[in-house]
Design an enzyme around this catalytic site. Sequence first.
Site, mmCIF file in Angstrom:
data_model
loop_
_atom_site.group_PDB
_atom_site.id
_atom_site.type_symbol
_atom_site.label_atom_id
_atom_site.label_comp_id
_atom_site.label_asym_id
_atom_site.label_seq_id
_atom_site.Cartn_x
_atom_site.Cartn_y
_atom_site.Cartn_z
ATOM 1 C CB SER A 115 2.236 -13.157 9.032
ATOM 2 O OG SER A 115 3.290 -12.860 8.191
ATOM 3 C CD GLU A 148 4.800 -21.367 11.607
ATOM 4 O OE1 GLU A 148 5.103 -21.356 12.803
ATOM 5 O OE2 GLU A 148 3.925 -20.615 11.128
HETATM 6 P P1 NAD Z 1 6.562 -5.991 1.421
HETATM 7 O O1 NAD Z 1 5.727 -4.788 1.628
HETATM 8 O O2 NAD Z 1 8.027 -5.908 1.641
HETATM 9 O O3 NAD Z 1 6.342 -6.531 -0.074
HETATM 10 C C1 NAD Z 1 5.101 -6.631 -0.716
HETATM 11 C C2 NAD Z 1 5.324 -6.558 -2.225
HETATM 12 O O4 NAD Z 1 4.081 -6.799 -2.840
HETATM 13 C C3 NAD Z 1 5.823 -5.195 -2.705
HETATM 14 O O5 NAD Z 1 6.922 -5.358 -3.560
HETATM 15 C C4 NAD Z 1 4.637 -4.631 -3.462
HETATM 16 O O6 NAD Z 1 5.016 -3.833 -4.567
HETATM 17 C C5 NAD Z 1 3.960 -5.905 -3.922
HETATM 18 N N1 NAD Z 1 2.564 -5.727 -4.288
HETATM 19 C C6 NAD Z 1 1.748 -4.662 -4.099
HETATM 20 N N2 NAD Z 1 0.539 -4.907 -4.639
HETATM 21 C C7 NAD Z 1 0.593 -6.136 -5.186
HETATM 22 C C8 NAD Z 1 -0.331 -6.942 -5.899
HETATM 23 N N3 NAD Z 1 -1.557 -6.504 -6.186
HETATM 24 N N4 NAD Z 1 0.081 -8.149 -6.315
HETATM 25 C C9 NAD Z 1 1.314 -8.625 -6.051
HETATM 26 N N5 NAD Z 1 2.227 -7.889 -5.392
HETATM 27 C C10 NAD Z 1 1.870 -6.668 -4.961
HETATM 28 O O7 NAD Z 1 5.910 -7.129 2.332
HETATM 29 P P2 NAD Z 1 6.613 -8.437 2.916
HETATM 30 O O8 NAD Z 1 7.200 -8.097 4.237
HETATM 31 O O9 NAD Z 1 7.449 -9.067 1.883
HETATM 32 O O10 NAD Z 1 5.334 -9.338 3.216
HETATM 33 C C11 NAD Z 1 4.692 -10.085 2.219
HETATM 34 C C12 NAD Z 1 3.859 -11.160 2.843
HETATM 35 O O11 NAD Z 1 4.689 -12.013 3.619
HETATM 36 C C13 NAD Z 1 2.782 -10.662 3.784
HETATM 37 O O12 NAD Z 1 1.679 -11.491 3.674
HETATM 38 C C14 NAD Z 1 3.433 -10.800 5.148
HETATM 39 O O13 NAD Z 1 2.476 -10.946 6.168
HETATM 40 C C15 NAD Z 1 4.206 -12.081 4.948
HETATM 41 N N6 NAD Z 1 5.351 -12.265 5.848
HETATM 42 C C16 NAD Z 1 6.174 -11.230 6.134
HETATM 43 C C17 NAD Z 1 7.270 -11.458 6.962
HETATM 44 C C18 NAD Z 1 8.218 -10.343 7.282
HETATM 45 O O14 NAD Z 1 8.928 -10.449 8.288
HETATM 46 N N7 NAD Z 1 8.295 -9.303 6.501
HETATM 47 C C19 NAD Z 1 7.519 -12.739 7.479
HETATM 48 C C20 NAD Z 1 6.668 -13.792 7.120
HETATM 49 C C21 NAD Z 1 5.582 -13.545 6.310
#
Ligand code: NAD
Length: 524
Positions: A115, A148
């Site tokens: 993000s 995006e």
């Molecule tokens: P989250 O914390 O829900 O999930 C992250 C996952 O990654 C977890 O299951 C965790 O166990 C896993 N993880 C931990 N270490 C890891 C590693 N070394 N390799 C691979 N996976 C690993 O986070 P999220 O909200 O799903 O966000 C993930 C990404 O998406 C981030 O970059 C965030 O900025 C982006 N994002 C989030 C949103 C949102 O609203 N949550 C929206 C758009 C983009």
Amino acid sequence: MKETVAILGAGTMGRGIAEVAAVAGHAVWLYDPYPQALEQALREIRADLQKQHERGRLTGIEEILARIQTTASLEDCAQAGLVIEAAPEKLELKQELLGKLGELNENNILATNTSTFSVSAIASRVKHPARVLGLHFFNPAQRMKLVEVVGGLETDPGLLERMQTLMQSWGKEPVRVADSPGFLVNRVARPFYGEALRLYGEGLAKEHIDWILKGMGFPMGPFELMDLIGLDINYAASTSVYQAFYGEPRYRPHPLQYQRVAAGLLGRKTGQGWYTYPPGPPPPPTPPKAQTRDIPLPLIIGPNPLAQELRASLKHTANVAEARFVLDCRVKLERKHDFFENLPVVSLVWGHSASAVQAELRGRPVAGFSLVPPISPTTVVELYAPLSGGNEALKLAQTYFAAHGYNTLVLPDQPGGVAFRILALLINEALSAIAEGVASPPDLNRAMRLGTGYPLGPLEWAEQLWLKPVLRALEGLQAELGEDRYRPHPLLRRMVAAGLENFGNLSLVPYTKGDLQTREEEAV
Ligand code: NAD
């Protein structure tokens, strides 16, 4: 046969993207180093598919689930044609993951769902960075149509085209966006929160700010929405854009938001943020029933769309002798004196506070008002008394708008008004994004509607208000509030100077790599 997709990270976003890819017919590797995260992801994907099945939107749940395999091995993922990284938001982790995948397979496409980080920075650790791009999904990824598609400095433009087509085949609405801080939606939306916080800090009630914005057609008010997103997440997004733009004042986070984050009041997830849950924000008051008799008639002054819309929808008179007050819809302060000598004035506050207008019209009763077209039955009319206090003009304005069935709120005096100040800064931010080539004007409008649920794209709204009043208002806000965050974007000035009122007629030179290459080739 469709190519295999690997998703790195099985959290909120990763499991949603995995579900979308499997529904679209791809075999999916879902990777996470934590087995419990994978188990939970599968449970949630199954539950969501079931829900969609019950609503009649989807069949073949078992076949879809059979396409998803979980793994804790990056080697499995390396075989996939497309890898989408959705791991925690840490730059080094993302660089390391995609760097490793790039070593294991030199040909696959590597996408990041980051993000806040630069796609170019993530690609810098990958062998053959031309195959790295951003695919920025919105939460929940299963439902939100917008993606995006972000090209880094070295991304192959042909790859961006292909990924747009792929996203369409997944039922998404992709928008091409340049690699810049906050990408498009998270950047352009900043004033929705930031300016609401400013107004709150200036003494306006958060409930009033939320009612006014919802009355304009926004699905939620800014405070309600921050509570839904999580104050910590929203604050982190603001801080990251602010830092990435080296302290540009438009993006400065607000200390009152930090205070709540530091206190652990993070919104719905902790039971308290700006509001307490349940019950959440109070419902807006119901507008009074319109009365048709004894309405004090105004002369409505001004050429802009607001004045036109008020003349078309509210009772008024063109006859000075009949008028009880002047409803002045002009924005420039210099225009506001010396007319209709004896009538009280209710003046638009888009560029100036009611107190500033009163200073121009010494001796006359003055009140301020604001509402933003398109006017609807839910529009809240904002009224402002000058610092000298309530007066006849304020009473006339209250009676007049209430008689037409509008809710009115008398608010602490400040320039701009709530609805207009937030909208003007959204428009200014949208102009800065298109001037920098982050996205095209139609894509920007579409992305803001899809990604945030705004009733109109900011540039569409600007066209409806006319650009000149928006420019004059921003100039007035900058002068009266004395802050750089209100400075009109130079593109707005240029468009008004050139007499352009429509973004469809605007010729901007985009600077994405593909376009630059084309221009260089043409130059040769
Ligand atoms: P989250 O914390 O829900 O999930 C992250 C996952 O990654 C977890 O299951 C965790 O166990 C896993 N993880 C931990 N270490 C890891 C590693 N070394 N390799 C691979 N996976 C690993 O986070 P999220 O909200 O799903 O966000 C993930 C990404 O998406 C981030 O970059 C965030 O900025 C982006 N994002 C989030 C949103 C949102 O609203 N949550 C929206 C758009 C983009």
